[in-house]
Scaffold this motif. Sequence first.
Motif, PDB file in Angstrom:
ATOM      1  N   ASP A 214       0.848  -1.191   0.000  1.00 30.04           N
ATOM      2  CA  ASP A 214       0.000   0.000   0.000  1.00 30.04           C
ATOM      3  C   ASP A 214       0.890   1.250   0.000  1.00 30.04           C
ATOM      4  O   ASP A 214       1.744   1.408   0.873  1.00 30.04           O
ATOM      5  CB  ASP A 214      -0.874  -0.031   1.276  1.00 30.04           C
ATOM      6  N   ILE A 215       0.682   2.119  -0.980  1.00 25.38           N
ATOM      7  CA  ILE A 215       1.511   3.338  -1.033  1.00 25.38           C
ATOM      8  C   ILE A 215       1.154   4.289   0.112  1.00 25.38           C
ATOM      9  O   ILE A 215       2.018   4.975   0.666  1.00 25.38           O
ATOM     10  CB  ILE A 215       1.356   4.028  -2.403  1.00 25.38           C
ATOM     11  N   GLY A 216      -0.120   4.312   0.475  1.00 30.62           N
ATOM     12  CA  GLY A 216      -0.548   5.161   1.597  1.00 30.62           C
ATOM     13  C   GLY A 216       0.181   4.727   2.860  1.00 30.62           C
ATOM     14  O   GLY A 216       0.071   3.585   3.282  1.00 30.62           O
ATOM     15  N   GLY A 217       0.982   5.625   3.417  1.00 30.74           N
ATOM     16  CA  GLY A 217       1.718   5.314   4.638  1.00 30.74           C
ATOM     17  C   GLY A 217       3.057   4.606   4.410  1.00 30.74           C
ATOM     18  O   GLY A 217       3.837   4.431   5.349  1.00 30.74           O
ATOM     19  N   ALA A 237       4.411  11.594  -2.068  1.00 27.21           N
ATOM     20  CA  ALA A 237       3.850  12.278  -0.884  1.00 27.21           C
ATOM     21  C   ALA A 237       2.373  12.583  -1.110  1.00 27.21           C
ATOM     22  O   ALA A 237       1.539  12.368  -0.224  1.00 27.21           O
ATOM     23  CB  ALA A 237       4.654  13.545  -0.600  1.00 27.21           C
ATOM     24  N   GLN A 238       2.053  13.040  -2.324  1.00 26.81           N
ATOM     25  CA  GLN A 238       0.631  13.313  -2.633  1.00 26.81           C
ATOM     26  C   GLN A 238      -0.203  12.039  -2.573  1.00 26.81           C
ATOM     27  O   GLN A 238      -1.389  12.071  -2.263  1.00 26.81           O
ATOM     28  CB  GLN A 238       0.493  13.952  -4.022  1.00 26.81           C
ATOM     29  N   HIS A 257       8.859  11.080  10.304  1.00 25.24           N
ATOM     30  CA  HIS A 257       7.440  11.392  10.122  1.00 25.24           C
ATOM     31  C   HIS A 257       7.156  11.892   8.708  1.00 25.24           C
ATOM     32  O   HIS A 257       6.029  12.267   8.386  1.00 25.24           O
ATOM     33  CB  HIS A 257       6.995  12.462  11.137  1.00 25.24           C
ATOM     34  N   GLY A 258       8.186  11.924   7.868  1.00 29.75           N
ATOM     35  CA  GLY A 258       8.005  12.380   6.493  1.00 29.75           C
ATOM     36  C   GLY A 258       8.519  13.799   6.306  1.00 29.75           C
ATOM     37  O   GLY A 258       8.163  14.699   7.061  1.00 29.75           O
ATOM     38  N   LEU A 259       9.364  13.978   5.291  1.00 30.27           N
ATOM     39  CA  LEU A 259       9.857  15.316   4.939  1.00 30.27           C
ATOM     40  C   LEU A 259       8.756  16.057   4.185  1.00 30.27           C
ATOM     41  O   LEU A 259       8.002  15.431   3.415  1.00 30.27           O
ATOM     42  CB  LEU A 259      11.091  15.192   4.032  1.00 30.27           C
ATOM     43  N   ASP A 260       8.672  17.361   4.373  1.00 33.78           N
ATOM     44  CA  ASP A 260       7.726  18.156   3.586  1.00 33.78           C
ATOM     45  C   ASP A 260       8.396  18.400   2.222  1.00 33.78           C
ATOM     46  O   ASP A 260       9.321  19.212   2.104  1.00 33.78           O
ATOM     47  CB  ASP A 260       7.450  19.474   4.330  1.00 33.78           C
ATOM     48  N   THR A 261       7.944  17.657   1.206  1.00 37.53           N
ATOM     49  CA  THR A 261       8.673  17.668  -0.075  1.00 37.53           C
ATOM     50  C   THR A 261       8.635  19.040  -0.757  1.00 37.53           C
ATOM     51  O   THR A 261       9.595  19.423  -1.418  1.00 37.53           O
ATOM     52  CB  THR A 261       8.125  16.578  -1.029  1.00 37.53           C
ATOM     53  N   ALA A 262       7.532  19.778  -0.578  1.00 42.22           N
ATOM     54  CA  ALA A 262       7.456  21.102  -1.219  1.00 42.22           C
ATOM     55  C   ALA A 262       8.479  22.051  -0.580  1.00 42.22           C
ATOM     56  O   ALA A 262       9.204  22.772  -1.280  1.00 42.22           O
ATOM     57  CB  ALA A 262       6.042  21.665  -1.090  1.00 42.22           C
ATOM     58  N   SER A 263       8.558  22.029   0.773  1.00 37.80           N
ATOM     59  CA  SER A 263       9.543  22.902   1.438  1.00 37.80           C
ATOM     60  C   SER A 263      10.966  22.472   1.092  1.00 37.80           C
ATOM     61  O   SER A 263      11.855  23.314   0.939  1.00 37.80           O
ATOM     62  CB  SER A 263       9.399  22.845   2.961  1.00 37.80           C
ATOM     63  N   LEU A 264      11.163  21.150   0.972  1.00 38.75           N
ATOM     64  CA  LEU A 264      12.509  20.673   0.640  1.00 38.75           C
ATOM     65  C   LEU A 264      12.902  21.135  -0.772  1.00 38.75           C
ATOM     66  O   LEU A 264      14.043  21.555  -1.004  1.00 38.75           O
ATOM     67  CB  LEU A 264      12.575  19.140   0.763  1.00 38.75           C
ATOM     68  N   GLN A 265      11.948  21.101  -1.687  1.00 34.79           N
ATOM     69  CA  GLN A 265      12.234  21.582  -3.053  1.00 34.79           C
ATOM     70  C   GLN A 265      12.590  23.066  -3.027  1.00 34.79           C
ATOM     71  O   GLN A 265      13.515  23.499  -3.725  1.00 34.79           O
ATOM     72  CB  GLN A 265      11.019  21.362  -3.942  1.00 34.79           C
TER      73      GLN A 265
END
Length: 422
Positions: A214-217, A237-238, A257-265
């Motif tokens: 499962d991609i979710g999680g 991430a989406q 807990h997961g990187l915020d990909t938009a902020s990382l970009q």
Amino acid sequence: MSLSYVHPTSDSPWGTYLSQIDRVLPYLGPLARWAETLKRPKRSLIVDIPIELDNGSIAHFEGYRVQHSLTRGPGKGGVRYHPDVTLEEVMALSAWMSIKNAAVNLPFGGAKGGIRVDPKQLSLKELEKMTRRYTSEIGLIIGPQQDIPAPDVNTNGQIMAWMMDTYSMNTGATATGVVTGKPLHLGGSLGRVKATGRGVFVTGREAARRIGLDIGGAKVAVQGFGNVGASAAELFAQGGALVVAAQDHSGTVFNGHGLDTASLQAHVKATGGVAGFAGGEAMAGEDFWDVDCQILIPAALENQITAARASRLKAKLVLEGANGPTGSAADDILAERDVLVVPDVICNAGGVTVSYFEWVQDFSSFFWTEDEINARLDKIMVGALAHIWDVADRHRISLRTATFAVACERILTARQERGLYP
Ligand code: NAD
């Protein structure tokens, strides 16, 4: 007899490619008679690129354009600017383009180019001069019906615009179809910038579904946070996945807990790399390969998954965004460990597929919407992967060997039908 001008080793890119061809030979039947064609690039051009630097001195760079195969259509493949570029590497990358284009059934052969340079050491003016001189030198063999370059590592839409302009100036007519990955108002296509990452996501989503993941999680680790890695990370991430680690040339960042990909970009855009990102903690480079994750996306350079790293990975699914990230020995270890690898030659084919759409749109001067492009991309990638999956199941072979089997059959059938000239 092997080629006299390169000396591949078992781990070098061309050596890896040759062993991939050897593995597919038993599945080619009578077409194997033509297989030597695949071990010899059709044409390799080495060019000298002299430019005057801003300080008045003259610098020389070595450039390449290799057309591995033109059997199924014009050459197609990116241009890389990197200090480690060699003829042998460009040969392998061009050969993988032949396989990739045939695997998704695009009407192209395979080609690749590169300049041995660290572009970060050049000013914008110097970068433009080098690009224009390189384009003029390889202008002998490129063209909308001959060979169509595109972006790769350290090249982008601006560089494609300079290449298109230089070729057009030299030939006396605006030729938008000579390169793809151009800016939108110069005949570029919507969806091209993120197309490779999108293809990685689509093939990853399909592979995950088929193995019940499962991609979710799901936890995802990404090496390379450039065009391919960042776009793929954003889509995962989406889709509900947690992108827990990202590594690039500048460093490695981790957040369980997961990187915020938009902020990382945004951070990468502002600073040039992931290092120093406040939304995660720094990690030692080698520890990246031990990160607890279900999905690993190598999206940087070749030969990153070595045999030693392959023995340690936690992931169940490896999505090869980069070209050639897994050596042959590492490939065997991953197979023994039941880690599913979606190989580069299908996984990252989304970029060249939308490049094909761009080329078609340029010829027809009729441009499609982003929704149309993404829907067509999805359909082609899903169909190609399903066919490859069937072949892998039928012969009980890896997805890589199955992709090579599908592609080599198409290339060699075309070769046989064309016959040998004269
Ligand atoms: P890019 O220049 O946009 O990004 C490259 C990334 O790799 C950067 O984040 C860079 O920091 C990182 N990197 C470089 N050296 C590294 C190292 N030693 N360790 C860790 N990270 C390192 O390039 P891109 O276009 O994203 O290409 C990445 C890979 O994807 C390449 O293998 C390329 O051939 C392949 N690819 C690209 C496309 C495309 O459309 N751009 C298509 C198919 C395949």
